[in-house]
Design a protein around this motif. Structure first.
Motif, PDB file in Angstrom:
ATOM      1  N   GLY A  31       0.789  -1.231   0.000  1.00 29.61           N
ATOM      2  CA  GLY A  31       0.000   0.000   0.000  1.00 29.61           C
ATOM      3  C   GLY A  31       0.812   1.268   0.000  1.00 29.61           C
ATOM      4  N   SER A  91       3.279   3.732  -1.931  1.00 25.90           N
ATOM      5  CA  SER A  91       3.706   4.020  -3.298  1.00 25.90           C
ATOM      6  C   SER A  91       5.221   4.195  -3.353  1.00 25.90           C
ATOM      7  CB  SER A  91       3.021   5.288  -3.811  1.00 25.90           C
ATOM      8  OG  SER A  91       1.618   5.127  -3.831  1.00 25.90           O
ATOM      9  N   HIS A 148       5.840   8.212  -2.171  1.00 25.06           N
ATOM     10  CA  HIS A 148       4.556   8.335  -1.482  1.00 25.06           C
ATOM     11  C   HIS A 148       4.316   9.738  -0.915  1.00 25.06           C
ATOM     12  CE1 HIS A 148       1.202   6.021   0.458  1.00 25.06           C
ATOM     13  NE2 HIS A 148       1.138   7.163   1.126  1.00 25.06           N
ATOM     14  N   THR A 177      -1.270   6.294  -4.040  1.00 21.25           N
ATOM     15  CA  THR A 177      -2.488   5.517  -4.299  1.00 21.25           C
ATOM     16  C   THR A 177      -3.368   5.406  -3.067  1.00 21.25           C
ATOM     17  OG1 THR A 177      -1.331   4.206  -5.974  1.00 21.25           O
ATOM     18  CG2 THR A 177      -3.370   3.280  -5.079  1.00 21.25           C
ATOM     19  N   ASN A 178      -2.771   5.133  -1.926  1.00 17.71           N
ATOM     20  CA  ASN A 178      -3.545   4.870  -0.716  1.00 17.71           C
ATOM     21  C   ASN A 178      -3.536   6.007   0.293  1.00 17.71           C
ATOM     22  OD1 ASN A 178      -4.514   2.073  -1.150  1.00 17.71           O
ATOM     23  ND2 ASN A 178      -2.323   1.661  -1.336  1.00 17.71           N
ATOM     24  N   ARG A 225      -6.788  12.025   6.421  1.00 16.30           N
ATOM     25  CA  ARG A 225      -6.080  12.048   5.152  1.00 16.30           C
ATOM     26  C   ARG A 225      -5.756  13.490   4.771  1.00 16.30           C
ATOM     27  NH1 ARG A 225      -7.261   8.219  -0.100  1.00 16.30           N
ATOM     28  NH2 ARG A 225      -5.493   8.940  -1.357  1.00 16.30           N
ATOM     29  N   GLY A 227       0.189   4.658   3.279  1.00 14.24           N
ATOM     30  CA  GLY A 227      -0.365   3.411   2.810  1.00 14.24           C
ATOM     31  C   GLY A 227      -1.348   2.832   3.802  1.00 14.24           C
ATOM     32  N   GLN A 228      -1.373   1.515   3.896  1.00 15.29           N
ATOM     33  CA  GLN A 228      -2.372   0.838   4.710  1.00 15.29           C
ATOM     34  C   GLN A 228      -1.918   0.552   6.129  1.00 15.29           C
ATOM     35  OE1 GLN A 228      -3.144  -2.657   2.391  1.00 15.29           O
ATOM     36  NE2 GLN A 228      -4.194  -1.554   0.750  1.00 15.29           N
ATOM     37  N   ARG A 240      -6.751  -5.563   7.179  1.00 17.08           N
ATOM     38  CA  ARG A 240      -6.109  -4.551   6.338  1.00 17.08           C
ATOM     39  C   ARG A 240      -4.944  -5.143   5.537  1.00 17.08           C
ATOM     40  NH1 ARG A 240      -1.500  -2.764   8.947  1.00 17.08           N
ATOM     41  NH2 ARG A 240      -1.455  -2.779  11.219  1.00 17.08           N
TER      42      ARG A 240
END
Length: 330
Positions: free
Chosen positions: A61, A63, A66, A85-86, A94, A109-110, A265
């Motif tokens: 998750g 990038s 990032h 992306t995430n 966010r 990411g995740q 997740r």
């Protein structure tokens, strides 16, 4: 950065060392590289999964490029998402661009969560303080610097197994964070979890349970709809504290919660390895050490073997010994 480098690495920035607020650093709180510290100098520091970034987080998750952190000459810092992306999150929200403060939690990411904070001042010169700066601001900045120094000191004491000294340093950090953020802030939960882990290493499982339980209550009380990634880490630590204190039934409850959160997740195999091995040991302790426990231990072994972090990889031998005792040698 390869695994043989020292755990604290200076990155980012090409100018002179920032003297006003001291350098800042990121500590990895969840994921394969838990405990790794990245020191940030003035300038831009890139974060991502690619090989050319400054802070490499090789997690699902994340990038390749990032996010980036920009530190100004006055010591302030902000983080920018690089169309990942995430997404990039600060304290669960966010963001596209956000100023960073002491104790902020950055998630990329995740699953990868990073703690942002400042080091102590490298000079005591009064010229760093502007005439307009209030005494309250100077005092608070001093708290930030002391907290950073204590946090680093605690890590050094843990490395040499000086548990009492480490716990003392972390408890002073806890008092500073509670004074700055209040008693229910994620930064307080994080240091409580750290204190609990040190107490478990020391063998004081009862006190460790109290620290992890309080940290868990803080995360559970956050207004977010989804549990923060840090909560799974606290649940694993709480489960291991219960297990160390011969309360395996309670350990199983917390470890199963942690496993469910991590699997929900799509956490990586190395991140799941620790909870799987702890759960295997707990099930075995209560007489449920059959096929399920063996399967969990073998999955944990594979996860530890795939880890980037050398300390995690070293746990393969621990799993092998446990399996051998149960007639399942590798």
């Amino acid at each position: 950065m390869n695994e043989d480098e020292t755990i604290i690495q200076r990155i980012g920035g090409k100018g002179g060392e920032d003297r006003k607020r001291g350098r800042a650093f990121l500590t990895v709180l969840s994921g394969q590289a838990v405990g790794r510290v990245f020191r940030l100098a003035v300038g831009e520091t890139t974060i991502g999964r690619g090989t050319s970034v400054d802070v490499r987080i090789n997690e699902d998750g994340v990038s390749r490029n990032h996010a980036k952190i920009v530190r100004e000459l006055d010591g302030t810092a902000k983080i920018m998402d690089l169309n990942s992306t995430n997404g990039t999150y600060v304290n669960g929200r966010r963001i596209e661009i956000e100023s960073l403060r002491e104790g902020d939690r950055v998630r990329v990411g995740q699953s990868a969560t990073l703690d942002f904070r400042y080091e102590y001042l490298s000079t005591s010169s009064d010229e760093d303080e502007s005439p307009e700066e209030s005494s309250a601001v100077r005092k608070q900045r001093g708290y930030d610097n002391i907290a950073g120094a204590l946090d680093s000191l605690g890590k050094l004491h843990l490395q040499t197994k000086q548990y009492d000294q480490a716990i003392k340093a972390y408890r002073r950090t806890l008092a500073i964070r509670e004074k700055k953020f209040g008693s229910k802030h994620p930064a307080v939960a994080s240091i409580l979890d750290t204190i609990g882990a040190a107490l478990t290493e020391k063998g004081d499982h009862k006190e460790a349970v109290l620290c992890h339980t309080r940290a868990l209550q803080i995360y559970e009380g956050l207004p977010s709809r989804k549990p923060p990634p840090e909560m799974a880490h606290v649940l694993v630590n709480l489960g291991e504290a219960y297990l160390g204190g011969s309360l395996a039934h309670k350990a199983i409850e917390q470890l199963e919660r942690a496993r469910d959160l991590l699997e929900a997740r799509d956490a990586s195999a190395p991140e799941l390895a620790r909870v799987r091995f702890a759960l295997a040991r707990a099930l075995s302790t209560v007489g449920r050490g059959g096929d399920e426990a063996i399967r969990l231990a073998e999955q944990a072994r594979e996860g530890f073997a795939d880890a980037i972090d050398r300390t995690m990889r070293s746990r393969v031998s621990e799993v092998d010994a446990w399996l051998a005792q149960r007639g399942t040698p590798r």
